[in-house]
Write an enzyme that holds these catalytic residues in place. Structure first.
Site, PDB file in Angstrom:
ATOM      1  N   GLU A  91     -16.164  35.096  -0.264  1.00 20.73           N
ATOM      2  CA  GLU A  91     -16.453  33.674  -0.020  1.00 20.73           C
ATOM      3  C   GLU A  91     -17.917  33.590   0.367  1.00 20.73           C
ATOM      4  O   GLU A  91     -18.289  33.898   1.495  1.00 20.73           O
ATOM      5  CB  GLU A  91     -15.569  33.151   1.124  1.00 20.73           C
ATOM      6  N   CYS A  98     -20.843  26.397   4.111  1.00 21.96           N
ATOM      7  CA  CYS A  98     -21.112  26.983   2.805  1.00 21.96           C
ATOM      8  C   CYS A  98     -20.948  26.005   1.653  1.00 21.96           C
ATOM      9  O   CYS A  98     -21.666  26.057   0.673  1.00 21.96           O
ATOM     10  CB  CYS A  98     -20.175  28.164   2.592  1.00 21.96           C
ATOM     11  N   GLU A 110      -9.191  31.613  -1.164  1.00 20.75           N
ATOM     12  CA  GLU A 110      -8.431  31.611   0.082  1.00 20.75           C
ATOM     13  C   GLU A 110      -7.555  30.360   0.080  1.00 20.75           C
ATOM     14  O   GLU A 110      -7.832  29.389  -0.608  1.00 20.75           O
ATOM     15  CB  GLU A 110      -9.393  31.601   1.286  1.00 20.75           C
ATOM     16  N   ASN A 147     -20.329  30.654  11.139  1.00 20.54           N
ATOM     17  CA  ASN A 147     -20.270  29.190  11.227  1.00 20.54           C
ATOM     18  C   ASN A 147     -18.883  28.656  11.606  1.00 20.54           C
ATOM     19  O   ASN A 147     -18.776  27.647  12.285  1.00 20.54           O
ATOM     20  CB  ASN A 147     -20.780  28.554   9.933  1.00 20.54           C
TER      21      ASN A 147
HETATM   22  P1  NDP Z   1     -24.186  37.285   6.331  1.00 19.50           P
HETATM   23  O1  NDP Z   1     -24.022  37.572   4.900  1.00 19.50           O
HETATM   24  O2  NDP Z   1     -25.472  37.596   6.976  1.00 19.50           O
HETATM   25  O3  NDP Z   1     -23.068  38.047   7.177  1.00 19.50           O
HETATM   26  C1  NDP Z   1     -21.682  37.886   6.913  1.00 19.50           C
HETATM   27  C2  NDP Z   1     -20.921  39.006   7.590  1.00 19.50           C
HETATM   28  O4  NDP Z   1     -21.159  40.230   6.902  1.00 19.50           O
HETATM   29  C3  NDP Z   1     -21.342  39.252   9.035  1.00 19.50           C
HETATM   30  O5  NDP Z   1     -20.225  39.636   9.803  1.00 19.50           O
HETATM   31  C4  NDP Z   1     -22.331  40.387   8.877  1.00 19.50           C
HETATM   32  O6  NDP Z   1     -22.513  41.107  10.071  1.00 19.50           O
HETATM   33  C5  NDP Z   1     -21.652  41.214   7.807  1.00 19.50           C
HETATM   34  N1  NDP Z   1     -22.521  42.110   7.068  1.00 19.50           N
HETATM   35  C6  NDP Z   1     -23.865  42.076   6.926  1.00 19.50           C
HETATM   36  N2  NDP Z   1     -24.290  43.087   6.130  1.00 19.50           N
HETATM   37  C7  NDP Z   1     -23.181  43.780   5.747  1.00 19.50           C
HETATM   38  C8  NDP Z   1     -22.947  44.922   4.908  1.00 19.50           C
HETATM   39  N3  NDP Z   1     -23.936  45.556   4.290  1.00 19.50           N
HETATM   40  N4  NDP Z   1     -21.670  45.329   4.738  1.00 19.50           N
HETATM   41  C9  NDP Z   1     -20.650  44.684   5.332  1.00 19.50           C
HETATM   42  N5  NDP Z   1     -20.808  43.619   6.142  1.00 19.50           N
HETATM   43  C10 NDP Z   1     -22.055  43.150   6.338  1.00 19.50           C
HETATM   44  O7  NDP Z   1     -23.820  35.752   6.489  1.00 19.50           O
HETATM   45  P2  NDP Z   1     -23.965  34.829   7.764  1.00 19.50           P
HETATM   46  O8  NDP Z   1     -23.132  35.374   8.876  1.00 19.50           O
HETATM   47  O9  NDP Z   1     -25.414  34.589   7.997  1.00 19.50           O
HETATM   48  O10 NDP Z   1     -23.237  33.497   7.268  1.00 19.50           O
HETATM   49  C11 NDP Z   1     -23.887  32.543   6.499  1.00 19.50           C
HETATM   50  C12 NDP Z   1     -23.541  32.710   5.033  1.00 19.50           C
HETATM   51  O11 NDP Z   1     -22.132  32.723   4.862  1.00 19.50           O
HETATM   52  C13 NDP Z   1     -24.054  31.576   4.189  1.00 19.50           C
HETATM   53  O12 NDP Z   1     -24.612  32.063   3.011  1.00 19.50           O
HETATM   54  C14 NDP Z   1     -22.803  30.789   3.872  1.00 19.50           C
HETATM   55  O13 NDP Z   1     -22.885  30.048   2.712  1.00 19.50           O
HETATM   56  C15 NDP Z   1     -21.767  31.850   3.819  1.00 19.50           C
HETATM   57  N6  NDP Z   1     -20.448  31.288   4.050  1.00 19.50           N
HETATM   58  C16 NDP Z   1     -19.553  31.196   3.008  1.00 19.50           C
HETATM   59  C17 NDP Z   1     -18.332  30.578   3.179  1.00 19.50           C
HETATM   60  C18 NDP Z   1     -17.332  30.486   2.071  1.00 19.50           C
HETATM   61  O14 NDP Z   1     -16.144  30.357   2.362  1.00 19.50           O
HETATM   62  N7  NDP Z   1     -17.724  30.539   0.811  1.00 19.50           N
HETATM   63  C19 NDP Z   1     -17.960  29.995   4.471  1.00 19.50           C
HETATM   64  C20 NDP Z   1     -18.936  30.200   5.496  1.00 19.50           C
HETATM   65  C21 NDP Z   1     -20.152  30.806   5.274  1.00 19.50           C
HETATM   66  P3  NDP Z   1     -23.619  40.613  11.125  1.00 19.50           P
HETATM   67  O15 NDP Z   1     -23.666  39.130  11.133  1.00 19.50           O
HETATM   68  O16 NDP Z   1     -23.105  41.131  12.392  1.00 19.50           O
HETATM   69  O17 NDP Z   1     -24.898  41.195  10.647  1.00 19.50           O
END
Ligand code: NDP
Length: 483
Positions: free
Chosen positions: A249, A283, A457, A152
């Protein structure tokens, strides 16, 4: 429209390609058009990135902090000078409107680089008098940090992780989301141009398994993830098994509480920002909007009027206020939550449908008469869907606001400042706002409690998460041994 990078990865200060890795296509979510193709990192690529980061880290940590800061400062200046190009890139990759990316993405990344550039040279230890002897402490970098990003805010997330990590003498291997692989590469190139030594910041592409490989590798001292709670559990588990440091996060279902004495125009504006900015893909969004009963009708009337005027369309047009969702699966997910809202008896005030056949557009949507048990009030939707819930009393709303596993953020709107502080103090959330929402300046620590995360962060708090304390006892007299 093409935004093809020179190669898939950036390792050891140079572009790096290995076509053996699985193909990842990046699409412009407004049209579905493929704008770039990259390859996932193979084990050999991951190995190379970690080795190079490991080799570069000690020399980087050995530089005077003010020199590290100077390089980060230069990178911030380049980021600002190229803000428009980077914003277009981010809009193409995420679908977020240019109106937003011009002010919120590379710009906030530059803020982080500037902030931590200045912070680097201020880090000191303590001296501890012990009578005849003394002790002192030093702040040391952790080593190689793995950064794993969500889709995002791709460049902002990369900067929020890289800036403190690098400022305090760590090296980083960063994996962006497979959906948004491009801007982290641009950041790596800019850092290199600013004078960052080769290997200190590396970018590798890939899906979850690449993130998982980084999280469990013995060369990695710390893992910082921005992502969903299920991914957070997996990554925290893998990192925890190896006793690595973590920052998590994660997601949220945050409450925004509007008392009936609040300035309603401000409260409506904040509720819209808290649900519709970035098409609701934030998020910390305040997706459970609790409105005190006496203010409910006026609030909903103003909200519906303003929501109906939101300009939805081509995110590359600067007048557009809302773009598409990031991907077709995300669109399906959001539409299914809207359908569940209707099925479970919430009142659809406005929006609720997909817009156009091409692209991943959905109308900004408001549900009223939402109850705590409805799915749309319990689960993170990550789309432009606002749930408005009624409440009567302060104690009641605090209990309901806290009745969730999440704890990322919370907001309160009231003119009674005593009540504002009293309520905020009782909310289980890591990042809170009074008469504001979703403002996240780099000076302010950001992060969640409960299932929403571990660590912080930004702000001074980041020092705790990218350094460790070494204690040194200095004996200044004879050793008093009883043998
Ligand atoms: P995901 O949890 O699907 O993915 C996050 C990252 O982790 C991606 O790069 C993903 O790769 C990677 N990933 C997936 N599985 C694994 C694993 N088993 N081990 C290590 N890395 C892995 O989240 P989204 O990308 O869909 O983002 C949306 C989510 O992020 C929402 O829940 C949102 O709330 C949260 N978020 C939190 C924030 C915060 O600061 N608290 C800020 C922004 C978002 P890939 O996508 O390539 O599969």
């Amino acid at each position: 429209m093409r935004a093809q990078p020179q190669a898939s990865h950036f390792i050891a200060g140079a572009w790096h390609e290995d076509c053996d890795g699985a193909l990842i296509e990046s699409r412009f979510p407004a049209t579905g058009e493929v704008i770039a193709q990259v390859h996932a990192a193979t084990p050999a690529v991951i190995d190379r990135a970690l080795d190079t980061a490991h080799a570069a880290q000690a020399d980087w940590a050995g530089l005077p902090p003010v020199e590290r800061g100077r390089i980060l400062h230069r990178a911030a200046e380049i980021l600002r000078a190229r803000n428009r190009d980077l914003s277009v890139l981010e809009t193409l990759d995420t679908g977020k409107p240019l109106q937003e990316t011009l002010v919120a993405d590379a710009a906030s990344g530059a803020d982080a680089l500037e902030y931590f550039a200045g912070f680097a040279a201020t880090v000191t230890g303590q001296t501890i008098p012990l009578g005849r002897d003394m002790a002192y402490t030093m702040r040391e970098p952790l080593g190689v940090c793995a950064g794993i990003g969500a889709w995002n805010y791709p460049i902002q997330i990369a900067c929020w992780k890289a800036a403190p990590a690098l400022a305090f003498g760590n090296a980083m291997v960063f994996k962006p989301s497979e959906l948004t692989p491009l801007s982290a590469l641009a950041l790596a190139e800019i850092l290199s141009e600013a004078g960052l030594p080769a290997g200190v910041f590396n970018v590798v592409q890939g899906r979850g398994e690449v993130g998982a490989a980084l999280a469990s590798d013995p060369r990695v001292a710390k893992v910082s993830l921005t992502g969903s709670v299920p991914t957070g559990r997996k990554v925290y588990g893998a990192a925890g098994a190896a006793l690595k440091a973590v920052t998590m996060e994660l997601g949220g279902k945050s409450p925004l509480i509007i008392f009936d004495d609040a300035d309603l125009d401000d409260a409506v504006g904040a509720a819209m920002l808290a649900n519709f900015y970035s098409s609701g893909q934030i998020c910390s969004n305040g997706t459970r909007v609790f409105v005190q009963h006496a203010a409910k009708d006026a609030f909903l009337e103003k909200l519906a009027a303003r929501t109906s005027k939101i300009t939805l369309g081509d995110p590359l047009e600067e007048a557009t206020q809302m773009g598409p969702l990031v991907s077709a699966p995300q669109l399906e997910r959001v539409l299914s939550y809207i359908a569940q809202g209707v099925e479970q008896g919430a009142r659809l005030v406005c929006g609720g449908t997909q817009v156009g056949a091409a692209g991943c557009f959905v109308q900004p949507t408001v549900f009223a008469d939402v109850t705590d048990s409805m799915t749309i009030a319990r689960e993170e939707i990550f789309g432009p869907v606002m749930a408005v819930l009624d409440f009567e009393g302060e104690a009641e709303v605090i209990a309901r606001a806290n009745a969730t596993d999440y704890g990322l953020a919370a907001g309160v709107f009231t003119r009674d400042i005593t009540r504002a502080h009293r309520v905020i103090a009782q909310l289980q959330a890591g990042t809170c706002w009074i008469n504001a929402y979703n403002l996240t300046p780099v000076e302010m620590p950001f992060g969640g409690v409960k299932a929403s995360g571990v660590g912080r962060e930004n702000g001074h708090a980041a020092l705790e998460h990218y350094t460790r304390v070494k204690s040194v006892y200095l004996g200044l007299g004879p050793v008093d041994a009883p043998y």
